[in-house]
Write a protein that holds these residues in place. Sequence first.
Motif, PDB file in Angstrom:
ATOM      1  N   CYS B 236       0.837  -1.191   0.000  1.00  0.00           N
ATOM      2  CA  CYS B 236       0.000   0.000   0.000  1.00  0.00           C
ATOM      3  C   CYS B 236       0.874   1.244   0.000  1.00  0.00           C
ATOM      4  O   CYS B 236       2.026   1.202   0.431  1.00  0.00           O
ATOM      5  N   SER B 237       0.313   2.312  -0.518  1.00  0.00           N
ATOM      6  CA  SER B 237       1.065   3.561  -0.577  1.00  0.00           C
ATOM      7  C   SER B 237       0.798   4.361   0.693  1.00  0.00           C
ATOM      8  O   SER B 237      -0.154   4.094   1.432  1.00  0.00           O
ATOM      9  N   ILE B 238       1.632   5.339   0.922  1.00  0.00           N
ATOM     10  CA  ILE B 238       1.432   6.193   2.086  1.00  0.00           C
ATOM     11  C   ILE B 238       0.109   6.945   1.978  1.00  0.00           C
ATOM     12  O   ILE B 238      -0.616   7.098   2.959  1.00  0.00           O
ATOM     13  N   GLY B 239      -0.211   7.361   0.764  1.00  0.00           N
ATOM     14  CA  GLY B 239      -1.478   8.055   0.546  1.00  0.00           C
ATOM     15  C   GLY B 239      -2.674   7.180   0.926  1.00  0.00           C
ATOM     16  O   GLY B 239      -3.627   7.648   1.565  1.00  0.00           O
ATOM     17  N   GLU B 240      -2.625   5.891   0.546  1.00  0.00           N
ATOM     18  CA  GLU B 240      -3.719   4.969   0.884  1.00  0.00           C
ATOM     19  C   GLU B 240      -3.832   4.775   2.390  1.00  0.00           C
ATOM     20  O   GLU B 240      -4.925   4.742   2.946  1.00  0.00           O
ATOM     21  N   VAL B 241      -2.661   4.639   3.036  1.00  0.00           N
ATOM     22  CA  VAL B 241      -2.671   4.478   4.493  1.00  0.00           C
ATOM     23  C   VAL B 241      -3.290   5.698   5.148  1.00  0.00           C
ATOM     24  O   VAL B 241      -4.156   5.592   6.036  1.00  0.00           O
ATOM     25  N   LYS B 242      -2.887   6.870   4.677  1.00  0.00           N
ATOM     26  CA  LYS B 242      -3.405   8.106   5.291  1.00  0.00           C
ATOM     27  C   LYS B 242      -4.912   8.221   5.084  1.00  0.00           C
ATOM     28  O   LYS B 242      -5.622   8.681   5.982  1.00  0.00           O
ATOM     29  N   GLN B 243      -5.377   7.782   3.919  1.00  0.00           N
ATOM     30  CA  GLN B 243      -6.817   7.831   3.670  1.00  0.00           C
ATOM     31  C   GLN B 243      -7.563   6.929   4.661  1.00  0.00           C
ATOM     32  O   GLN B 243      -8.575   7.320   5.239  1.00  0.00           O
ATOM     33  N   GLN B 244      -7.027   5.720   4.870  1.00  0.00           N
ATOM     34  CA  GLN B 244      -7.685   4.794   5.807  1.00  0.00           C
ATOM     35  C   GLN B 244      -7.655   5.307   7.237  1.00  0.00           C
ATOM     36  O   GLN B 244      -8.612   5.128   7.989  1.00  0.00           O
ATOM     37  N   LEU B 245      -6.529   5.947   7.595  1.00  0.00           N
ATOM     38  CA  LEU B 245      -6.436   6.526   8.940  1.00  0.00           C
ATOM     39  C   LEU B 245      -7.476   7.628   9.095  1.00  0.00           C
ATOM     40  O   LEU B 245      -8.160   7.721  10.128  1.00  0.00           O
ATOM     41  N   ALA B 246      -7.571   8.460   8.075  1.00  0.00           N
ATOM     42  CA  ALA B 246      -8.533   9.568   8.127  1.00  0.00           C
ATOM     43  C   ALA B 246      -9.959   9.020   8.218  1.00  0.00           C
ATOM     44  O   ALA B 246     -10.781   9.522   9.001  1.00  0.00           O
ATOM     45  N   ASP B 247     -10.240   7.937   7.453  1.00  0.00           N
ATOM     46  CA  ASP B 247     -11.571   7.320   7.492  1.00  0.00           C
ATOM     47  C   ASP B 247     -11.881   6.778   8.892  1.00  0.00           C
ATOM     48  O   ASP B 247     -13.036   6.722   9.308  1.00  0.00           O
ATOM     49  N   ALA B 248     -10.805   6.362   9.592  1.00  0.00           N
ATOM     50  CA  ALA B 248     -10.992   5.822  10.948  1.00  0.00           C
ATOM     51  C   ALA B 248     -11.037   6.939  11.994  1.00  0.00           C
ATOM     52  O   ALA B 248     -11.079   6.660  13.195  1.00  0.00           O
ATOM     53  N   GLY B 249     -10.977   8.173  11.530  1.00  0.00           N
ATOM     54  CA  GLY B 249     -11.102   9.295  12.456  1.00  0.00           C
ATOM     55  C   GLY B 249      -9.788   9.741  13.082  1.00  0.00           C
ATOM     56  O   GLY B 249      -9.781  10.528  14.021  1.00  0.00           O
ATOM     57  N   LEU B 250      -8.663   9.238  12.556  1.00  0.00           N
ATOM     58  CA  LEU B 250      -7.358   9.642  13.091  1.00  0.00           C
ATOM     59  C   LEU B 250      -6.826  10.835  12.293  1.00  0.00           C
ATOM     60  O   LEU B 250      -6.919  10.847  11.064  1.00  0.00           O
ATOM     61  N   PRO B 251      -6.268  11.829  12.984  1.00  0.00           N
ATOM     62  CA  PRO B 251      -5.764  13.007  12.268  1.00  0.00           C
ATOM     63  C   PRO B 251      -4.486  12.678  11.489  1.00  0.00           C
ATOM     64  O   PRO B 251      -3.544  12.106  12.050  1.00  0.00           O
ATOM     65  N   VAL B 252      -4.466  13.015  10.212  1.00  0.00           N
ATOM     66  CA  VAL B 252      -3.267  12.810   9.388  1.00  0.00           C
ATOM     67  C   VAL B 252      -2.981  14.074   8.583  1.00  0.00           C
ATOM     68  O   VAL B 252      -3.876  14.865   8.318  1.00  0.00           O
ATOM     69  N   ARG B 253      -1.727  14.233   8.230  1.00  0.00           N
ATOM     70  CA  ARG B 253      -1.344  15.352   7.376  1.00  0.00           C
ATOM     71  C   ARG B 253      -1.665  14.978   5.936  1.00  0.00           C
ATOM     72  O   ARG B 253      -1.151  13.972   5.430  1.00  0.00           O
TER      73      ARG B 253
END
Lengths: 218, 260
Positions: B236-253
Amino acid sequence: MTLPVVVIDYGAGNLRSVERALAHSGADVRITSDAASIEQAPAVVLPGVGAAADTMENLRERSLVEPIRDYIASGRPFLGVCMGLQALLEWSEEGGRQECLGIVPGHVAHFRASHLKVPHMGWNTVTWLRDHPLTVGIPQDSYFYFVHSFHPVLDDPAWALGETTYGVTFPSVVARENVVATQFHPEKSGTHGLQLYRNFVAWAAEEARAVPTADHAS
Amino acid sequence: MLTRRIIPCFDVDKGRVVKGVSFVELRDAGDPVELARAYDREGADELVFLDITASSDDRETVYDMVAATADQVFIPFTVGGGIRSTADMKRMLELGADKVSINTAAVDRPDLVNEGAYRFGSQCIVVAIDARAVQGADDRWEVYVHGGRTPTGMDAVEWAREVVERGAGELLVTSMDADGHQAGYDIPMLRAISDAVSVPVIASGGAGNAEHMVEALDAGGADAVLAASIFHFGTCSIGEVKQQLADAGLPVRPVTESSY
């Protein structure tokens, strides 16, 4: 011409990173701890990382306190970074009560809320409170990289240019007349950080054209 | 709001990235600087280089790598491996590393943590803790050194508390049980250590997908997640990980366009 920017060398850990980012942003970087070079500079950057007591101690040992005050009083552009911001306040809570440069009215306080991880380490947003040459091209609430355990508390809110929230909302960028300073590390903040350095260099070049110094007349 | 950090990690041997990285459109996937730039463009929040160069004769290679990376990458990076003294730390930091990570050297001589924090500030002293679950106990973990080969008899949570008291500004916590299996981080260990200390904790060892990272940051209480294989092999790419984190309600840059 490329603007000479003096970066004050007093043993700060991020000196080279600041130098690289400024060079990348089009400045002709001169690293110095020589008071005469600071006195004549068209633009000065005070880097810094670590503890307030060490920072002030190192500045005093190298007899740089008065040259920095005199330079700021000259009205030419000055940028402080991280500890280079905190040093501008009147005093810091760090290590008891540490007297600082007293350029910006206020002091430096520890992050108090017990549920917070300290240092405040990582990427956080900066909200601009007004327009300034330093903010050109940097969107509202852009992310910058922070590493610090203490934060500025201003007596005069007019100094605040940007603010950030970590448990408390604190001024993460201060600016007034010729002085600007950031609590975060623009040299480690990717694209927006480099833009901030470019803005500083462009602003300083503009000021230098308006008021040529002996060293910089062209 | 302070975001959770996503940190790709590279193993570097004689100045070259090892563990076959298959990463987008790189001319030279073994070049640490080129990889660092690529991950920066992808939205990595920080980078960690672990120097595994065995021979001290080849140590100069890592210094060249650190300087070259600092010249071209304007996000924070940490260097670990082979750092045994404040002189080693000083050299790394002066060349442009933002933090140094120590592991075996801290166990061998815990005062090194104090000395590093005193001289350079806690913010640049990362202590890496490699640990394994103690057999028969579900809430105890033992510290290992020498790349996870040598047990120390030390309790990981106690050791975490001690190094933070000594001045560590951040902990890089690797589960040797989970490392390499891509079946998820050791959540109970992360939680125990994160609850025990006041400094940021980086979770390491076991990432197989973005869901694992969400667990480490959420249930594990970590402030950052480190991973190697899943990024390097393109799982997975960093962008995909960040999207999933954001979907889970975690703050990401959010990933922004790099212009340098």
